[in-house]
Design a protein around this motif. Structure first.
Motif, PDB file in Angstrom:
ATOM      1  N   LEU A   1      46.230  71.628 -24.805  1.00 57.16           N
ATOM      2  CA  LEU A   1      46.031  70.882 -23.558  1.00 57.16           C
ATOM      3  C   LEU A   1      46.103  69.373 -23.772  1.00 57.16           C
ATOM      4  CD1 LEU A   1      43.133  73.078 -22.166  1.00 57.16           C
ATOM      5  CD2 LEU A   1      45.578  73.267 -21.718  1.00 57.16           C
ATOM      6  N   GLU A   2      46.707  68.971 -24.918  1.00 55.99           N
ATOM      7  CA  GLU A   2      46.799  67.542 -25.237  1.00 55.99           C
ATOM      8  C   GLU A   2      47.352  66.709 -24.090  1.00 55.99           C
ATOM      9  OE1 GLU A   2      49.110  66.943 -28.833  1.00 55.99           O
ATOM     10  OE2 GLU A   2      47.483  67.930 -29.900  1.00 55.99           O
ATOM     11  N   ALA A   3      48.373  67.262 -23.429  1.00 58.60           N
ATOM     12  CA  ALA A   3      49.043  66.473 -22.395  1.00 58.60           C
ATOM     13  C   ALA A   3      48.170  66.285 -21.156  1.00 58.60           C
ATOM     14  CB  ALA A   3      50.352  67.138 -21.999  1.00 58.60           C
ATOM     15  N   GLU A   4      47.078  67.012 -21.071  1.00 54.58           N
ATOM     16  CA  GLU A   4      46.262  66.926 -19.857  1.00 54.58           C
ATOM     17  C   GLU A   4      45.284  65.768 -19.872  1.00 54.58           C
ATOM     18  OE1 GLU A   4      44.499  70.583 -18.722  1.00 54.58           O
ATOM     19  OE2 GLU A   4      46.437  71.462 -18.217  1.00 54.58           O
ATOM     20  N   GLY A   5      45.016  65.209 -21.041  1.00 56.09           N
ATOM     21  CA  GLY A   5      44.106  64.074 -21.021  1.00 56.09           C
ATOM     22  C   GLY A   5      43.459  63.807 -22.344  1.00 56.09           C
ATOM     23  N   PRO A   6      42.758  62.692 -22.415  1.00 56.60           N
ATOM     24  CA  PRO A   6      42.212  62.239 -23.692  1.00 56.60           C
ATOM     25  C   PRO A   6      41.107  63.145 -24.249  1.00 56.60           C
ATOM     26  CG  PRO A   6      41.521  60.800 -21.890  1.00 56.60           C
ATOM     27  CD  PRO A   6      42.491  61.778 -21.313  1.00 56.60           C
ATOM     28  N   GLU A   7      40.545  64.011 -23.416  1.00 61.12           N
ATOM     29  CA  GLU A   7      39.451  64.853 -23.938  1.00 61.12           C
ATOM     30  C   GLU A   7      39.921  65.794 -25.055  1.00 61.12           C
ATOM     31  OE1 GLU A   7      41.076  66.851 -20.291  1.00 61.12           O
ATOM     32  OE2 GLU A   7      40.501  64.843 -20.862  1.00 61.12           O
ATOM     33  N   ALA A   8      41.263  66.006 -25.116  1.00 58.31           N
ATOM     34  CA  ALA A   8      41.800  66.849 -26.196  1.00 58.31           C
ATOM     35  C   ALA A   8      41.548  66.215 -27.561  1.00 58.31           C
ATOM     36  CB  ALA A   8      43.298  67.081 -25.999  1.00 58.31           C
ATOM     37  N   LEU A   9      41.287  64.903 -27.580  1.00 53.42           N
ATOM     38  CA  LEU A   9      41.014  64.232 -28.849  1.00 53.42           C
ATOM     39  C   LEU A   9      39.562  63.761 -28.933  1.00 53.42           C
ATOM     40  CD1 LEU A   9      44.184  61.999 -29.431  1.00 53.42           C
ATOM     41  CD2 LEU A   9      43.505  64.044 -30.685  1.00 53.42           C
ATOM     42  N   SER A  10      38.702  64.316 -28.099  1.00 49.05           N
ATOM     43  CA  SER A  10      37.305  63.890 -28.158  1.00 49.05           C
ATOM     44  C   SER A  10      36.690  64.329 -29.484  1.00 49.05           C
ATOM     45  CB  SER A  10      36.517  64.494 -27.001  1.00 49.05           C
ATOM     46  OG  SER A  10      36.371  65.895 -27.216  1.00 49.05           O
ATOM     47  N   THR A  11      35.622  63.678 -29.862  1.00 51.08           N
ATOM     48  CA  THR A  11      34.920  64.043 -31.102  1.00 51.08           C
ATOM     49  C   THR A  11      34.509  65.506 -31.053  1.00 51.08           C
ATOM     50  OG1 THR A  11      34.111  61.785 -31.316  1.00 51.08           O
ATOM     51  CG2 THR A  11      32.902  63.491 -32.533  1.00 51.08           C
ATOM     52  N   GLU A  12      34.042  65.937 -29.895  1.00 53.96           N
ATOM     53  CA  GLU A  12      33.556  67.316 -29.766  1.00 53.96           C
ATOM     54  C   GLU A  12      34.699  68.321 -29.973  1.00 53.96           C
ATOM     55  OE1 GLU A  12      31.976  68.047 -25.932  1.00 53.96           O
ATOM     56  OE2 GLU A  12      30.775  69.764 -26.615  1.00 53.96           O
ATOM     57  N   VAL A  13      35.819  68.064 -29.311  1.00 50.32           N
ATOM     58  CA  VAL A  13      36.949  68.994 -29.419  1.00 50.32           C
ATOM     59  C   VAL A  13      37.516  68.987 -30.839  1.00 50.32           C
ATOM     60  CG1 VAL A  13      39.331  69.407 -28.660  1.00 50.32           C
ATOM     61  CG2 VAL A  13      37.545  69.000 -26.977  1.00 50.32           C
ATOM     62  N   LEU A  14      37.709  67.796 -31.404  1.00 47.69           N
ATOM     63  CA  LEU A  14      38.267  67.746 -32.760  1.00 47.69           C
ATOM     64  C   LEU A  14      37.322  68.384 -33.780  1.00 47.69           C
ATOM     65  CD1 LEU A  14      40.134  64.379 -33.387  1.00 47.69           C
ATOM     66  CD2 LEU A  14      41.015  66.569 -32.625  1.00 47.69           C
ATOM     67  N   SER A  15      36.022  68.193 -33.601  1.00 47.50           N
ATOM     68  CA  SER A  15      35.057  68.821 -34.520  1.00 47.50           C
ATOM     69  C   SER A  15      35.173  70.332 -34.441  1.00 47.50           C
ATOM     70  CB  SER A  15      33.621  68.409 -34.173  1.00 47.50           C
ATOM     71  OG  SER A  15      33.468  67.016 -34.273  1.00 47.50           O
ATOM     72  N   LEU A  16      35.283  70.828 -33.222  1.00 46.45           N
ATOM     73  CA  LEU A  16      35.428  72.275 -33.014  1.00 46.45           C
ATOM     74  C   LEU A  16      36.702  72.780 -33.701  1.00 46.45           C
ATOM     75  CD1 LEU A  16      34.706  74.922 -31.360  1.00 46.45           C
ATOM     76  CD2 LEU A  16      36.173  73.987 -29.572  1.00 46.45           C
ATOM     77  N   TYR A  17      37.809  72.103 -33.451  1.00 44.38           N
ATOM     78  CA  TYR A  17      39.100  72.575 -33.964  1.00 44.38           C
ATOM     79  C   TYR A  17      39.166  72.488 -35.495  1.00 44.38           C
ATOM     80  CZ  TYR A  17      41.100  72.672 -29.240  1.00 44.38           C
ATOM     81  OH  TYR A  17      41.391  72.956 -27.938  1.00 44.38           O
ATOM     82  N   CYS A  18      38.654  71.393 -36.030  1.00 45.64           N
ATOM     83  CA  CYS A  18      38.710  71.242 -37.504  1.00 45.64           C
ATOM     84  C   CYS A  18      37.804  72.267 -38.163  1.00 45.64           C
ATOM     85  CB  CYS A  18      38.302  69.829 -37.903  1.00 45.64           C
ATOM     86  SG  CYS A  18      39.564  68.611 -37.492  1.00 45.64           S
ATOM     87  N   ARG A  19      36.645  72.500 -37.568  1.00 48.15           N
ATOM     88  CA  ARG A  19      35.735  73.472 -38.173  1.00 48.15           C
ATOM     89  C   ARG A  19      36.316  74.888 -38.077  1.00 48.15           C
ATOM     90  NH1 ARG A  19      30.560  73.335 -40.193  1.00 48.15           N
ATOM     91  NH2 ARG A  19      30.060  75.457 -40.830  1.00 48.15           N
ATOM     92  N   ILE A  20      36.967  75.206 -36.972  1.00 50.98           N
ATOM     93  CA  ILE A  20      37.620  76.516 -36.869  1.00 50.98           C
ATOM     94  C   ILE A  20      38.671  76.635 -37.985  1.00 50.98           C
ATOM     95  CG2 ILE A  20      39.212  77.918 -35.471  1.00 50.98           C
ATOM     96  CD1 ILE A  20      37.739  76.861 -32.977  1.00 50.98           C
ATOM     97  N   SER A  21      39.438  75.574 -38.208  1.00 49.98           N
ATOM     98  CA  SER A  21      40.468  75.603 -39.253  1.00 49.98           C
ATOM     99  C   SER A  21      39.849  75.851 -40.621  1.00 49.98           C
ATOM    100  CB  SER A  21      41.242  74.277 -39.280  1.00 49.98           C
ATOM    101  OG  SER A  21      41.800  74.006 -38.018  1.00 49.98           O
ATOM    102  N   ALA A  22      38.756  75.152 -40.913  1.00 50.53           N
ATOM    103  CA  ALA A  22      38.080  75.354 -42.208  1.00 50.53           C
ATOM    104  C   ALA A  22      37.533  76.770 -42.289  1.00 50.53           C
ATOM    105  CB  ALA A  22      36.958  74.329 -42.376  1.00 50.53           C
TER     106      ALA A  22
END
Ligand SMILES: O=C(CO)COP(=O)(O)O
Length: 281
Positions: free
Chosen positions: A166-187
């Motif tokens: 959903l990056e194209a929908e707005g800056p919340e795709a790069l919020s600290t909360e979203v990035l923390s979630l995504y990086c932790r899922i990756s790990a």
């Protein structure tokens, strides 16, 4: 004998064992977006690679490898990172009832057995999450989990880059909360390294790095004209807790790629300030 040995040796070629950090160059953009400026022709590719020998690793697509074998051969040469997947390049936002182009439809380009046989040290795969179509999201999680399992069997390291559908929908795709979630899922899926977009400031990124126990490499994005800006992004990434950078355009489109790499190494491995690194160039 155990494939964990292979992974340890290969990871040690990428993350410098002295510092635990890495300066990696990404040069595989063509597989997703067509001929990239700076790497359009075979001659441009060869010229660009002749200036990348001091990187800790350089990422290519499978088709580029036969052109560049000699680049990776020899003591102290960069680790070989392979961009393992193709992703469709279309609309950025999924529209219910349509095919989800641009939302994370990916294809794996090689088996991990072939990857290991080709001498690859680490593969990079995207992990598209955040789709409205949860079947796409599930497919992406399963695809990445399978890559991690296949890579473990052959001792190849895995870099996962989580991306928001959903990056194209707005800056919340790069919020600290979203990035923390995504990086932790990756790990938690089992990535040896996580590569991720920068979200704007040391303050905003530090919690992402703190809560992702796999080392993080920060991606570069467009740029390359301003050496100071590129070094500052690396310095901020390290300050925020990243283990290094994986920059593409900021290196191969720079006017002085070798100087930029020297600066990135000074900032990343030696803790040199941006001003000092620039002065040394
Ligand atoms: O790894 C990358 C692309 O796959 C990073 O490339 P850029 O630094 O050009 O964004």
């Amino acid at each position: 004998m155990d494939s964990r040995t292979g992974k340890k040796i290969r990871l040690g070629r990428l993350l410098d064992p002295r510092t635990g950090r890495a300066v990696v160059v990404a040069a595989s953009h063509g597989v997703m977006s067509g001929p990239p400026a700076g790497l359009r022709t075979r001659a441009e590719i060869e010229t660009a690679f002749s200036k990348m020998g001091t990187a800790d690793g350089v990422m290519v697509s499978p088709g580029m490898l036969p052109l560049l074998e000699d680049f990776y051969v020899g003591r102290g040469r960069p680790a070989l990172v392979l961009h393992l997947d193709w992703k469709n390049h279309g609309r950025k936002i999924y529209t219910p009832g349509q095919d989800g182009r641009g939302e994370g439809v990916l294809a794996q380009l090689a088996s991990l057995e072939d990857v290991a046989a080709a001498g690859v040290d680490a593969v990079m795969t995207y992990l598209y999450i955040g789709q409205r179509n949860s079947e796409l999201e599930r497919a992406e999680i399963e695809r990445n989990a399978r890559i991690v399992a296949d890579a473990a069997k052959v001792g190849v390291a895995v870099i996962i880059e989580p991306r928001s559908a959903l990056e194209a929908e707005g800056p919340e795709a790069l919020s600290t909360e979203v990035l923390s979630l995504y990086c932790r899922i990756s790990a938690d899926i089992g990535a040896d390294l996580v590569k991720v977009l920068w979200n704007g400031s040391v303050e905003a990124f530090a919690p992402v790095a703190q809560t992702c126990y796999a080392p993080i490499l920060v991606a570069g994005g467009p740029g390359g004209e301003d050496e100071k800006d590129t070094l500052q992004l690396a310095a901020d990434s390290i300050e925020a807790g990243a283990a290094g950078v994986m920059f593409g355009r900021r290196v191969f489109r720079a006017e002085r790629p070798e100087a930029v790499l020297a600066g990135l190494r000074a900032v990343t491995h030696d803790g040199v300030s941006v001003d000092e690194a620039l002065a040394r160039l």
